[in-house]
Design a protein around this motif. Structure first.
Motif, PDB file in Angstrom:
ATOM      1  N   ARG A  15       0.827  -1.205   0.000  1.00  0.00           N
ATOM      2  CA  ARG A  15       0.000   0.000   0.000  1.00  0.00           C
ATOM      3  C   ARG A  15       0.866   1.262   0.000  1.00  0.00           C
ATOM      4  O   ARG A  15       2.050   1.223   0.304  1.00  0.00           O
ATOM      5  N   VAL A  16       0.245   2.370  -0.320  1.00  0.00           N
ATOM      6  CA  VAL A  16       0.889   3.675  -0.211  1.00  0.00           C
ATOM      7  C   VAL A  16      -0.117   4.607   0.451  1.00  0.00           C
ATOM      8  O   VAL A  16      -1.336   4.416   0.327  1.00  0.00           O
ATOM      9  N   ALA A  17       0.381   5.595   1.171  1.00  0.00           N
ATOM     10  CA  ALA A  17      -0.495   6.421   2.005  1.00  0.00           C
ATOM     11  C   ALA A  17      -1.287   7.468   1.238  1.00  0.00           C
ATOM     12  O   ALA A  17      -2.237   8.038   1.781  1.00  0.00           O
ATOM     13  N   LEU A  18      -0.924   7.720  -0.003  1.00  0.00           N
ATOM     14  CA  LEU A  18      -1.577   8.798  -0.751  1.00  0.00           C
ATOM     15  C   LEU A  18      -1.653   8.422  -2.222  1.00  0.00           C
ATOM     16  O   LEU A  18      -0.651   8.016  -2.813  1.00  0.00           O
ATOM     17  N   THR A  19      -2.818   8.563  -2.802  1.00  0.00           N
ATOM     18  CA  THR A  19      -2.979   8.338  -4.239  1.00  0.00           C
ATOM     19  C   THR A  19      -2.560   9.594  -5.003  1.00  0.00           C
ATOM     20  O   THR A  19      -2.449  10.679  -4.420  1.00  0.00           O
ATOM     21  N   PRO A  20      -2.342   9.484  -6.308  1.00  0.00           N
ATOM     22  CA  PRO A  20      -2.082  10.703  -7.090  1.00  0.00           C
ATOM     23  C   PRO A  20      -3.206  11.730  -6.960  1.00  0.00           C
ATOM     24  O   PRO A  20      -2.942  12.943  -6.909  1.00  0.00           O
ATOM     25  N   ALA A  21      -4.442  11.268  -6.889  1.00  0.00           N
ATOM     26  CA  ALA A  21      -5.565  12.202  -6.717  1.00  0.00           C
ATOM     27  C   ALA A  21      -5.448  12.940  -5.393  1.00  0.00           C
ATOM     28  O   ALA A  21      -5.705  14.155  -5.312  1.00  0.00           O
ATOM     29  N   GLY A  22      -5.062  12.228  -4.336  1.00  0.00           N
ATOM     30  CA  GLY A  22      -4.872  12.869  -3.040  1.00  0.00           C
ATOM     31  C   GLY A  22      -3.736  13.866  -3.071  1.00  0.00           C
ATOM     32  O   GLY A  22      -3.828  14.959  -2.497  1.00  0.00           O
ATOM     33  N   ALA A  23      -2.651  13.509  -3.744  1.00  0.00           N
ATOM     34  CA  ALA A  23      -1.518  14.431  -3.870  1.00  0.00           C
ATOM     35  C   ALA A  23      -1.940  15.703  -4.584  1.00  0.00           C
ATOM     36  O   ALA A  23      -1.562  16.820  -4.192  1.00  0.00           O
ATOM     37  N   GLN A  24      -2.745  15.564  -5.625  1.00  0.00           N
ATOM     38  CA  GLN A  24      -3.199  16.728  -6.386  1.00  0.00           C
ATOM     39  C   GLN A  24      -4.035  17.667  -5.518  1.00  0.00           C
ATOM     40  O   GLN A  24      -3.899  18.902  -5.620  1.00  0.00           O
ATOM     41  N   GLU A  25      -4.885  17.094  -4.664  1.00  0.00           N
ATOM     42  CA  GLU A  25      -5.718  17.923  -3.794  1.00  0.00           C
ATOM     43  C   GLU A  25      -4.859  18.749  -2.843  1.00  0.00           C
ATOM     44  O   GLU A  25      -5.179  19.907  -2.550  1.00  0.00           O
ATOM     45  N   LEU A  26      -3.783  18.170  -2.345  1.00  0.00           N
ATOM     46  CA  LEU A  26      -2.900  18.903  -1.441  1.00  0.00           C
ATOM     47  C   LEU A  26      -2.086  19.953  -2.185  1.00  0.00           C
ATOM     48  O   LEU A  26      -1.924  21.081  -1.711  1.00  0.00           O
ATOM     49  N   LYS A  28      -2.794  21.532  -4.978  1.00  0.00           N
ATOM     50  CA  LYS A  28      -3.583  22.676  -5.459  1.00  0.00           C
ATOM     51  C   LYS A  28      -3.963  23.638  -4.338  1.00  0.00           C
ATOM     52  O   LYS A  28      -4.355  24.768  -4.602  1.00  0.00           O
ATOM     53  N   ARG A  29      -3.786  23.182  -3.097  1.00  0.00           N
ATOM     54  CA  ARG A  29      -4.008  24.066  -1.945  1.00  0.00           C
ATOM     55  C   ARG A  29      -2.720  24.751  -1.504  1.00  0.00           C
ATOM     56  O   ARG A  29      -2.682  25.391  -0.455  1.00  0.00           O
ATOM     57  N   GLY A  30      -1.660  24.565  -2.278  1.00  0.00           N
ATOM     58  CA  GLY A  30      -0.416  25.280  -2.016  1.00  0.00           C
ATOM     59  C   GLY A  30       0.610  24.517  -1.212  1.00  0.00           C
ATOM     60  O   GLY A  30       1.660  25.072  -0.855  1.00  0.00           O
ATOM     61  N   TYR A  50       2.119  10.656 -10.128  1.00  0.00           N
ATOM     62  CA  TYR A  50       2.298  11.655  -9.066  1.00  0.00           C
ATOM     63  C   TYR A  50       2.876  12.952  -9.631  1.00  0.00           C
ATOM     64  O   TYR A  50       2.474  14.054  -9.230  1.00  0.00           O
ATOM     65  N   VAL A  51       3.815  12.813 -10.549  1.00  0.00           N
ATOM     66  CA  VAL A  51       4.403  14.010 -11.173  1.00  0.00           C
ATOM     67  C   VAL A  51       3.322  14.779 -11.919  1.00  0.00           C
ATOM     68  O   VAL A  51       3.235  16.016 -11.841  1.00  0.00           O
ATOM     69  N   SER A  52       2.462  14.067 -12.632  1.00  0.00           N
ATOM     70  CA  SER A  52       1.356  14.714 -13.352  1.00  0.00           C
ATOM     71  C   SER A  52       0.402  15.421 -12.399  1.00  0.00           C
ATOM     72  O   SER A  52      -0.236  16.414 -12.766  1.00  0.00           O
ATOM     73  N   ALA A  53       0.309  14.901 -11.161  1.00  0.00           N
ATOM     74  CA  ALA A  53      -0.581  15.497 -10.162  1.00  0.00           C
ATOM     75  C   ALA A  53       0.064  16.670  -9.437  1.00  0.00           C
ATOM     76  O   ALA A  53      -0.583  17.316  -8.609  1.00  0.00           O
ATOM     77  N   GLY A  54       1.348  16.948  -9.739  1.00  0.00           N
ATOM     78  CA  GLY A  54       2.018  18.091  -9.132  1.00  0.00           C
ATOM     79  C   GLY A  54       2.950  17.755  -7.991  1.00  0.00           C
ATOM     80  O   GLY A  54       3.561  18.642  -7.394  1.00  0.00           O
ATOM     81  N   ASN A 315      -9.403   7.768   0.631  1.00  0.00           N
ATOM     82  CA  ASN A 315     -10.742   8.354   0.712  1.00  0.00           C
ATOM     83  C   ASN A 315     -11.054   8.824   2.131  1.00  0.00           C
ATOM     84  O   ASN A 315     -11.704   9.858   2.335  1.00  0.00           O
ATOM     85  N   ALA A 316     -10.588   8.047   3.117  1.00  0.00           N
ATOM     86  CA  ALA A 316     -10.887   8.370   4.520  1.00  0.00           C
ATOM     87  C   ALA A 316      -9.899   9.367   5.118  1.00  0.00           C
ATOM     88  O   ALA A 316     -10.287  10.266   5.866  1.00  0.00           O
ATOM     89  N   THR A 317      -8.613   9.217   4.802  1.00  0.00           N
ATOM     90  CA  THR A 317      -7.597  10.041   5.469  1.00  0.00           C
ATOM     91  C   THR A 317      -7.412  11.419   4.857  1.00  0.00           C
ATOM     92  O   THR A 317      -7.004  12.358   5.551  1.00  0.00           O
ATOM     93  N   LEU A 318      -7.705  11.567   3.573  1.00  0.00           N
ATOM     94  CA  LEU A 318      -7.378  12.824   2.888  1.00  0.00           C
ATOM     95  C   LEU A 318      -8.011  14.064   3.524  1.00  0.00           C
ATOM     96  O   LEU A 318      -7.316  15.076   3.694  1.00  0.00           O
ATOM     97  N   PRO A 319      -9.294  14.053   3.889  1.00  0.00           N
ATOM     98  CA  PRO A 319      -9.848  15.260   4.518  1.00  0.00           C
ATOM     99  C   PRO A 319      -9.099  15.667   5.785  1.00  0.00           C
ATOM    100  O   PRO A 319      -8.920  16.863   6.055  1.00  0.00           O
ATOM    101  N   TYR A 320      -8.659  14.684   6.553  1.00  0.00           N
ATOM    102  CA  TYR A 320      -7.900  14.986   7.768  1.00  0.00           C
ATOM    103  C   TYR A 320      -6.500  15.482   7.424  1.00  0.00           C
ATOM    104  O   TYR A 320      -5.987  16.405   8.068  1.00  0.00           O
ATOM    105  N   ALA A 321      -5.875  14.880   6.429  1.00  0.00           N
ATOM    106  CA  ALA A 321      -4.542  15.320   6.006  1.00  0.00           C
ATOM    107  C   ALA A 321      -4.577  16.760   5.520  1.00  0.00           C
ATOM    108  O   ALA A 321      -3.670  17.551   5.813  1.00  0.00           O
ATOM    109  N   ILE A 322      -5.621  17.117   4.784  1.00  0.00           N
ATOM    110  CA  ILE A 322      -5.765  18.500   4.303  1.00  0.00           C
ATOM    111  C   ILE A 322      -5.886  19.456   5.481  1.00  0.00           C
ATOM    112  O   ILE A 322      -5.246  20.509   5.522  1.00  0.00           O
ATOM    113  N   LEU A 323      -6.720  19.083   6.466  1.00  0.00           N
ATOM    114  CA  LEU A 323      -6.903  19.947   7.640  1.00  0.00           C
ATOM    115  C   LEU A 323      -5.601  20.103   8.415  1.00  0.00           C
ATOM    116  O   LEU A 323      -5.247  21.210   8.848  1.00  0.00           O
TER     117      LEU A 323
END
Length: 372
Positions: A15-26, A28-30, A50-54, A315-323
């Motif tokens: 497993r990995v802790a963050l998907t490319p989609a999750g990386a992109q969300e972080l 784009k928030r700077g 991941y590179v494509s996601a920033g 899906n579960a951890t990303l909202p908390y990681a963003i906060l």
């Protein structure tokens, strides 16, 4: 914030802790996201995604730990990682401290801030970051149990659902929480004769309403457990006390009363196991036999299905990681009380009471660190 995602190095952990989609969300928030080279490959996410996601790729685990203010992982750090953790660094992952004293002492010595997925607890007592992996583990427990009931793998040679003219296997599930519910649903769907044992009558009433007719409930106590395991084919240990070591519901002296070739799957192994003879195993060497009973006690069961597990976990951890990235761990815990219960160790002090009690170590209320 600078966020690092190291490659998991525990045995057969894909497993990995963050998907490319999750990386992109972080991103784009700077925030800056560093991914260790090939960290996502085991889950089907190559570096290019991941590179494509920033995100940015770092060559080594040392570089990843060294650069990050917050480390996001799946499994607890293992011994080779201890020296990489920095004072004041935020670690956001599964820890299961109460079953592992060396890890606990290492994190105390590191003076890092340890926020454990498994003790993030909502006011309704639900555990939002444990649920997705509990769902996966509950379903996998039946898949694996059915597999190891096969004679070539040491089992008694019984098909879980039987066929017309033969009886199905008898499955006992200890605990009616998320793991137990998903295990029961899976076993029932395969046609097994299932009994869920729990101590919560309200929960058992609910399970009686939602489960199919081949699932029954029964009060969990030593007398009933001793009676029921004597003719069980598959037993799933699914007991959880948040943040604390699991109680031993099946003890060593009970094994001789069980059938040769019966299978025990202890999903509670991360918390010390609810079967006394349980010891952590790996996907590489998953089972052992005591008194003719096959034990399957893999400590990272969802790691065998990393694509599904990584998506479900992010899906579960990303909202908390963003906060946490937006506000820092202190303000995030003040704004969202469920993150407060996730804090286990801060600046060399244990702030989660069950962890301190497990090893008779000093406990400091987390409020010491959350005062304005």
């Amino acid at each position: 914030m600078i966020i690092g995602v190291p490659k998991e190095i525990k045995n057969n952990e894909n497993r990995v802790a963050l998907t490319p989609a999750g990386a992109q969300e972080l991103v784009k928030r700077g925030h800056t996201v560093y991914i260790q080279h090939t960290a996502g490959e085991g889950s089907g996410f190559p570096d290019e995604l991941y590179v494509s996601a920033g995100a940015q790729i770092l060559p080594s685990i040392e570089d990843t730990y060294g650069a990050a203010e917050m480390i996001i992982k799946v499994k607890e750090p293992i011994e080779s990682e201890y020296k990489l953790i920095k004072e004041g660094q935020l670690l956001f992952t599964y820890f299961h401290f109460a079953s592992h004293e060396p890890l606990t002492r290492a994190m105390v010595e590191s003076k890092a801030t340890c926020l454990a997925y498994e003790t993030v607890e909502r006011p309704d007592r639900s555990l939002p970051l444990l649920i997705p992996m509990s769902e996966v583990a509950g379903r996998m427990a039946i898949q694996k149990g059915a597999n190891y009931l096969e004679k070539p793998l040491g089992g008694k040679g019984i098909l879980l659902g039987g066929v017309p003219g033969t009886l199905p296997a008898k499955v006992i599930i200890l605990g009616g929480g998320i793991v137990g519910t998903h295990a029961a649903a899976m076993a029932a769907g395969l046609g097994a004769d299932v009994i869920i044992m729990d101590v919560n009558l309200q929960r058992m009433r609910y399970l009686n309403e939602i489960m199919p007719a081949n699932v029954k409930t029964m009060m969990s106590n030593e007398y009933n457990i001793r009676k029921m395991i004597t003719n069980a084919d598959l037993i799933v240990g699914a007991v959880l006390i948040p943040g604390a070591k699991a109680p031993h519901l099946i003890t060593r002296d009970m094994l001789p009363t069980m059938q040769n070739g019966a299978v025990l799957v202890d999903v509670a192994v991360d918390q010390g196991g609810c079967i006394e003879t349980c010891k952590p195993t790996t996907h590489q060497d998953p089972t052992y036999v005591i008194d003719g009973v096959v034990h399957y006690c893999v400590a990272n069961m969802p790691g065998a299905v990393p694509y599904t597990s990584t998506l479900a976990l992010t899906n579960a951890t990303l909202p908390y990681a963003i906060l946490l990235a937006e506000k820092g761990w202190k303000q995030a815990a003040l704004d969202l009380p469920e993150l407060k219960t996730g804090l286990n160790i801060i600046n060399g002090e244990i702030v989660y009471e069950a962890v301190a009690q497990a090893f008779d170590l000093p406990f400091v209320p987390v409020e010491k660190y959350l005062q304005d």
